[in-house]
Design an enzyme around this catalytic site. Sequence first.
Site, mmCIF file in Angstrom:
data_model
loop_
_atom_site.group_PDB
_atom_site.id
_atom_site.type_symbol
_atom_site.label_atom_id
_atom_site.label_comp_id
_atom_site.label_asym_id
_atom_site.label_seq_id
_atom_site.Cartn_x
_atom_site.Cartn_y
_atom_site.Cartn_z
ATOM 1 N N ARG A 181 0.843 -1.190 0.000
ATOM 2 C CA ARG A 181 0.000 0.000 0.000
ATOM 3 C C ARG A 181 0.883 1.246 0.000
ATOM 4 O O ARG A 181 2.022 1.211 0.437
ATOM 5 C CB ARG A 181 -0.915 0.010 1.233
ATOM 6 C CG ARG A 181 -1.851 -1.192 1.339
ATOM 7 C CD ARG A 181 -2.695 -1.099 2.607
ATOM 8 N NE ARG A 181 -3.643 -2.216 2.731
ATOM 9 C CZ ARG A 181 -3.415 -3.337 3.372
ATOM 10 N NH1 ARG A 181 -2.238 -3.531 3.983
ATOM 11 N NH2 ARG A 181 -4.329 -4.291 3.427
ATOM 12 N N HIS A 241 -2.850 2.816 -6.278
ATOM 13 C CA HIS A 241 -3.241 1.549 -5.646
ATOM 14 C C HIS A 241 -3.385 0.432 -6.675
ATOM 15 O O HIS A 241 -3.325 -0.755 -6.325
ATOM 16 C CB HIS A 241 -4.548 1.721 -4.875
ATOM 17 C CG HIS A 241 -4.832 0.626 -3.906
ATOM 18 N ND1 HIS A 241 -4.179 0.497 -2.694
ATOM 19 C CD2 HIS A 241 -5.695 -0.432 -3.958
ATOM 20 C CE1 HIS A 241 -4.621 -0.556 -2.050
ATOM 21 N NE2 HIS A 241 -5.548 -1.147 -2.793
ATOM 22 N N ARG A 277 -0.555 -2.020 -6.641
ATOM 23 C CA ARG A 277 -0.702 -3.122 -5.674
ATOM 24 C C ARG A 277 -1.566 -4.218 -6.284
ATOM 25 O O ARG A 277 -1.268 -5.410 -6.141
ATOM 26 C CB ARG A 277 -1.326 -2.574 -4.389
ATOM 27 C CG ARG A 277 -1.760 -3.634 -3.375
ATOM 28 C CD ARG A 277 -2.238 -2.926 -2.111
ATOM 29 N NE ARG A 277 -3.062 -3.776 -1.264
ATOM 30 C CZ ARG A 277 -2.582 -4.609 -0.333
ATOM 31 N NH1 ARG A 277 -1.278 -4.735 -0.178
ATOM 32 N NH2 ARG A 277 -3.408 -5.320 0.420
ATOM 33 N N HIS A 325 -4.072 -9.434 3.976
ATOM 34 C CA HIS A 325 -5.522 -9.498 4.136
ATOM 35 C C HIS A 325 -5.882 -10.434 5.288
ATOM 36 O O HIS A 325 -5.212 -11.443 5.511
ATOM 37 C CB HIS A 325 -6.187 -10.008 2.856
ATOM 38 C CG HIS A 325 -6.159 -9.011 1.736
ATOM 39 N ND1 HIS A 325 -6.109 -9.360 0.404
ATOM 40 C CD2 HIS A 325 -6.166 -7.655 1.756
ATOM 41 C CE1 HIS A 325 -6.102 -8.275 -0.341
ATOM 42 N NE2 HIS A 325 -6.128 -7.234 0.455
ATOM 43 N N TYR A 330 -8.387 -11.010 -6.698
ATOM 44 C CA TYR A 330 -7.186 -11.022 -7.524
ATOM 45 C C TYR A 330 -7.016 -12.330 -8.279
ATOM 46 O O TYR A 330 -6.192 -12.421 -9.180
ATOM 47 C CB TYR A 330 -5.946 -10.752 -6.662
ATOM 48 C CG TYR A 330 -6.032 -9.427 -5.963
ATOM 49 C CD1 TYR A 330 -5.856 -8.245 -6.660
ATOM 50 C CD2 TYR A 330 -6.328 -9.354 -4.607
ATOM 51 C CE1 TYR A 330 -5.958 -7.014 -6.029
ATOM 52 C CE2 TYR A 330 -6.429 -8.133 -3.964
ATOM 53 C CZ TYR A 330 -6.236 -6.966 -4.686
ATOM 54 O OH TYR A 330 -6.356 -5.758 -4.058
#
Length: 441
Positions: A237, A377, A380, A403, A412
């Site tokens: 991040r 972002h 990422r 996460h 993802y």
Amino acid sequence: MTTKTKRGFGRVRQLPPTKGARSGRWHAFYNDPYGAVRLSASGKPTPVRHNGPHTFDTKLDAESWLLDERRLISNGTWTPPAERKLARKRATESGVLKFGPYADEWLANRKVKGRPLAGRTRDEYRRLLDNHIFPTFGDLPLTAISTPMIDNWYQVTAKRTPTQRARAYGLLRTILGTAVERDLITTSNPAKVRGGGTSTRRHKVEPVNNEELAMMVTVMPERRRLMLPVAAWCALRFGELTELRRKDIDLDRKVIKVQRGVTRVKDTSDLPPDSRLCGCRPSCVIGPPKTEAGVRDVPIPPHLIQDLRDHLDIHTQPGADGLLFAAKTGNHLNAKPFYGAATTFHTKGPKKGEVKRSGYGWHEARRLAGRPMLHFHDLRHTGLTNAAIAGATLAELMALAGHTTPTAAIRYQHAVADRMQDLAARMSVLAGYPAETNPPT
């Protein structure tokens, strides 16, 4: 110069910059709907003006507040905003538990897995309450809020910004759910809009390819260049990236130790005990990552090792606490982080008539790469997508991203679905057929 926008009901205006303050915020106001006037100093009658409870981040937020006020007038339930604010304060003193005071208390004491809300999350909740929820429900007793009221509110709230409407509804539902759990509401949760807390993502994330990334890296200032590949290949991040220090880079083990992050918040009155204000900006807070799983060791792809070693030698501040991506002078304790628009990271391209030069910031880099709408972002997202393509399991994606739930990591793995045709072709090769050739029917 102040920018004004005239509307059918009320007006919004963009405030000019002032010394020491960030420009670009929006003010909303309207004249009294019943024609109330007051006498000016010269004795001339002027319409009574009702102002928004605060300035707004965006024009849409200001317009949404005006729409909520217009709805109250149409429903015949309008009272002056100042009187509503005073009534909310008196409600606490009178013992009648109304939604506004209860929501304020809920926000102040809210914890997730035993941890206080992150500063940015608390700011976002406050904005949703002030802009979208309080105008309708703030002065109502908790027990008076009904399902039809919430259904009607949902239909007219933030119609042009469905994501904001979904977030506002989700927050309202959660607060009311807590009230049900504590027997402050004796019926079931009145927030029952099916699918109300979900919305379609307006910004479609498209991972950057190697050519686009290389183009952006060459345009960035030299001491900022490594930020892009580290974000794109290590899936960090922005706040985690800008708080990295020399002691966090372990080239022998080939890992980056993510232990802190920098966030910009408006309300610094109730920071977690393991956070501290950064001297460079009163609203810049250094604290743990977004989630407990955010404290992690991120593997460094081998092709970045030498670039990191060179950056440590040339651009990183000395000492174990030296910032990996430092400002020109100082560190987070006495200089700006990269959030300010005046920093070289965010510098835009040359103005009209200005001679072009290399070293412009992120905005110019993404424009030259043909990705003017790319969010930082999204880098990422690129890293996690590439990890999924490389064969990372769900658990590995969660560990890489920091996460806490599989839900966030699953998004993802769509990259794997995009390669199903390639997978099918390789299965044909295993069956003994040449590549790119279909087997006989």
